[in-house]
Design a protein around this motif. Structure first.
Motif, PDB file in Angstrom:
ATOM      1  N   VAL A 122     -15.311 -34.239 -24.513  1.00 47.62           N
ATOM      2  CA  VAL A 122     -15.976 -33.234 -23.670  1.00 47.62           C
ATOM      3  C   VAL A 122     -17.281 -33.770 -23.100  1.00 47.62           C
ATOM      4  CG1 VAL A 122     -17.248 -31.048 -23.772  1.00 47.62           C
ATOM      5  CG2 VAL A 122     -14.931 -31.184 -24.688  1.00 47.62           C
TER       6      VAL A 122
ATOM      7  N   ASP B  68     -10.879 -34.699 -28.946  1.00 45.28           N
ATOM      8  CA  ASP B  68     -11.051 -33.922 -27.716  1.00 45.28           C
ATOM      9  C   ASP B  68     -12.465 -33.366 -27.598  1.00 45.28           C
ATOM     10  OD1 ASP B  68      -8.428 -34.363 -26.942  1.00 45.28           O
ATOM     11  OD2 ASP B  68      -7.693 -32.538 -27.906  1.00 45.28           O
ATOM     12  N   LEU B  69     -13.082 -33.027 -28.736  1.00 42.89           N
ATOM     13  CA  LEU B  69     -14.463 -32.542 -28.703  1.00 42.89           C
ATOM     14  C   LEU B  69     -15.391 -33.628 -28.166  1.00 42.89           C
ATOM     15  CD1 LEU B  69     -16.762 -30.539 -29.449  1.00 42.89           C
ATOM     16  CD2 LEU B  69     -16.809 -31.662 -31.693  1.00 42.89           C
TER      17      LEU B  69
ATOM     18  N   ALA C 173     -12.649 -23.523 -25.997  1.00 45.40           N
ATOM     19  CA  ALA C 173     -11.194 -23.595 -25.856  1.00 45.40           C
ATOM     20  C   ALA C 173     -10.572 -24.496 -26.917  1.00 45.40           C
ATOM     21  CB  ALA C 173     -10.831 -24.096 -24.463  1.00 45.40           C
ATOM     22  N   LEU C 174     -11.362 -25.398 -27.477  1.00 45.69           N
ATOM     23  CA  LEU C 174     -10.880 -26.276 -28.546  1.00 45.69           C
ATOM     24  C   LEU C 174     -10.943 -25.604 -29.911  1.00 45.69           C
ATOM     25  CD1 LEU C 174     -12.552 -29.642 -27.437  1.00 45.69           C
ATOM     26  CD2 LEU C 174     -10.120 -29.054 -27.301  1.00 45.69           C
ATOM     27  N   GLY C 175     -11.480 -24.377 -29.952  1.00 41.77           N
ATOM     28  CA  GLY C 175     -11.519 -23.625 -31.199  1.00 41.77           C
ATOM     29  C   GLY C 175     -12.843 -23.659 -31.925  1.00 41.77           C
TER      30      GLY C 175
ATOM     31  N   SER D 151     -12.680 -33.781 -33.939  1.00 47.51           N
ATOM     32  CA  SER D 151     -11.672 -33.722 -32.883  1.00 47.51           C
ATOM     33  C   SER D 151     -12.010 -34.769 -31.843  1.00 47.51           C
ATOM     34  CB  SER D 151     -11.641 -32.335 -32.231  1.00 47.51           C
ATOM     35  OG  SER D 151     -10.979 -32.374 -30.985  1.00 47.51           O
TER      36      SER D 151
ATOM     37  N   GLU E 141      -9.181 -40.195 -37.017  1.00 47.91           N
ATOM     38  CA  GLU E 141      -9.120 -39.776 -35.620  1.00 47.91           C
ATOM     39  C   GLU E 141      -9.517 -40.930 -34.700  1.00 47.91           C
ATOM     40  OE1 GLU E 141      -8.731 -36.456 -33.923  1.00 47.91           O
ATOM     41  OE2 GLU E 141      -7.460 -36.246 -35.685  1.00 47.91           O
TER      42      GLU E 141
ATOM     43  N   ASP F 155     -15.180 -25.331 -22.480  1.00 47.17           N
ATOM     44  CA  ASP F 155     -14.181 -26.288 -22.951  1.00 47.17           C
ATOM     45  C   ASP F 155     -14.274 -26.469 -24.462  1.00 47.17           C
ATOM     46  OD1 ASP F 155     -13.245 -26.773 -20.352  1.00 47.17           O
ATOM     47  OD2 ASP F 155     -14.768 -28.309 -20.014  1.00 47.17           O
ATOM     48  N   VAL F 156     -15.503 -26.440 -24.985  1.00 54.86           N
ATOM     49  CA  VAL F 156     -15.701 -26.530 -26.433  1.00 54.86           C
ATOM     50  C   VAL F 156     -15.075 -25.313 -27.120  1.00 54.86           C
ATOM     51  CG1 VAL F 156     -17.411 -26.646 -28.289  1.00 54.86           C
ATOM     52  CG2 VAL F 156     -17.799 -27.900 -26.162  1.00 54.86           C
TER      53      VAL F 156
END
Length: 446
Positions: free
Chosen positions: A176, A172-173, A401-403, A170, A255, A398-399
């Motif tokens: 972070v 987004d990961l 929240a990303l699943g 990800s 990605e 936050d991690v």
């Protein structure tokens, strides 16, 4: 037995987590080897041997190890040592007896042991890694420990899958814990003396400094035709294009390609930068300079010759090559080259660290390239990893929240701390290297 831990004064031991992690059913399904320690007839024998070897190894390691029965190993008077708290010694022994380094990491993920100073615990082990197992027993490594699976060989059919398992988790990961440059390699700080702790506010500029030094080393300027092997998230492309270079960058991470292209377009360099989803072995064309940042670690020793042969093939006369590579001592590289580790299984499938001696040898034997410059910067990587680790830990919500589940978080914290410890111990280093074809004689080419 799992009784409350107590320190020497008799007070309850405080550690990083208040309770031992318990995997949820979903986590147990996703992480089967973490959820269940090894079982079987031979496991009991291996675990007993592993327990004895572990206690033997502790004699030379500056770590205080606390066991559930109150036994403490490594207490040296008034010295304050990092604490390794063993919560489930039987499961811990089963894992390391069966999997070696894989089991050691899985035991942390499972909560068989914990600590309030993960880097502090791992660094002394990394310092003595070559001596933890008695030399007569080291020869058994290939017999008793897991082997590299053929599915992780870095062939053209496997490599993209190996890369995706890490870099396509990800964007987004990674955002972070990375700085605004989205650079996932060692930074180069301006003033890093012994014991210096770099502030987070310096990291982005230190990453740009690292990139600029590589571009300078490769002679990248206006009109340069530059090939980048391993795009990352595009920072090097941006800085090279800003110098007036024309850039082709290749990656196997979809990605990374997506975000790097977005960043290039937003910066107004779409006409100067081409980012392709392409294996380095398939690159064609001619380039004045080739730059690759911490990508050779994903190549694998078997493919080092073709990696450098590809660079040699596409490099124009008078061209320069600048590579940033994580290295280890040559004797340790040779000793560990066939070992399947926790990092291979969970972080970088197919990965292989190299040595300066190995890089010099493969380029001399297989190409016309010669290593002409090198700069070590291992201390800078230790600080880079510390900043990433602290930011990742601080943003664990936050991690989530990303699943990503709790076991993943522990895995990632162990990975960052494990890597940092390697650099702090000097077991690992990172170098910026320059390769050229200048002044070669026929004898040099052989």
């Amino acid at each position: 037995m799992n009784v409350p831990l107590r320190d020497i004064s008799g007070h309850p031991a405080d550690d990083h987590d208040d309770t031992t992690p318990v995997l949820t059913p979903a986590e147990a399904e996703r992480w089967p080897d973490v959820a269940q320690p090894p079982r079987g007839r031979s496991t009991a024998i291996r675990s007993a041997a592993a327990a004895r070897l572990f206690r033997h190894a502790l004699r030379g390691v500056d770590v205080r190890v606390e066991f559930p029965d109150g036994k403490v190993v490594g207490h040296h008077g008034d010295r304050v040592l990092p604490r390794m708290i063993i919560r489930h010694p039987e499961d811990f022994a089963r894992r390391i007896g069966t999997g070696g380094l894989i089991g050691f990491g899985e035991s942390y993920m499972a909560g068989d042991w914990t600590t309030d100073d993960l880097v502090g615990v791992l660094t002394p082990f990394a310092t003595r890694v070559a001596r933890l197992v008695p030399r007569p027993l080291q020869a058994l490594r290939r017999v008793v420990l897991p082997k590299h699976p053929s599915s992780e060989d870095n062939s053209t059919s496997n490599t993209r899958r190996n890369i995706a398992r890490h870099y396509d988790l990800s964007n987004d990961l990674f955002a972070v814990f990375l700085d605004e440059t989205m650079t996932y390699s060692s930074a180069l700080f301006a003033d890093l003396g012994p014991g210096t702790r770099a502030p987070w506010s310096d990291l982005a500029e230190a990453q740009r400094r690292k990139v600029d030094r590589l571009l300078d080393a490769a002679g990248v300027g206006p009109g340069t035709r530059l090939l980048e092997i391993g795009t990352g998230w595009g920072e090097l492309c941006l800085r090279a294009a800003a110098r007036g270079a024309t850039v082709r960058s290749v990656t196997l991470s979809s990605e990374q390609q997506t975000l790097a292209r977005e960043r290039v377009a937003q910066a107004g360099f779409a006409d100067r930068v081409q980012i392709d989803l392409c294996d380095y072995r398939q690159v064609e064309g001619t380039y004045d300079a080739v730059v690759s940042v911490e990508m050779i670690e994903a190549v694998g020793e078997k493919y080092w010759p073709v990696y450098f042969q590809t660079i040699d093939r596409v490099l124009a006369p008078g061209g320069r090559v600048a590579i940033q590579a994580i290295t280890m001592p040559h004797d340790r590289m040779v000793a560990s080259r066939s070992t399947y580790t926790w990092v291979h299984k969970y972080i970088f499938p197919g990965g292989q660290l190299t040595s300066l001696k190995a890089l010099d040898a493969v380029t001399r034997r297989q190409t016309s390239l010669r290593m002409t410059e090198r700069q070590a910067m291992g201390a800078h990587y230790a600080e880079t990893l510390r900043l990433w680790r602290e930011r990742f830990t601080a943003r664990r919500d936050d991690v989530a929240a990303l699943g990503f589940d709790n076991t993943f978080r522990r895995m990632w914290e162990f990975y960052l701390a494990y890597s940092e410890a390697g650099f702090r111990a000097g077991y690992l280093d990172v170098h910026q290297l320059v390769f050229t074809r200048e002044d070669l004689t026929d004898g040099d080419r052989r």
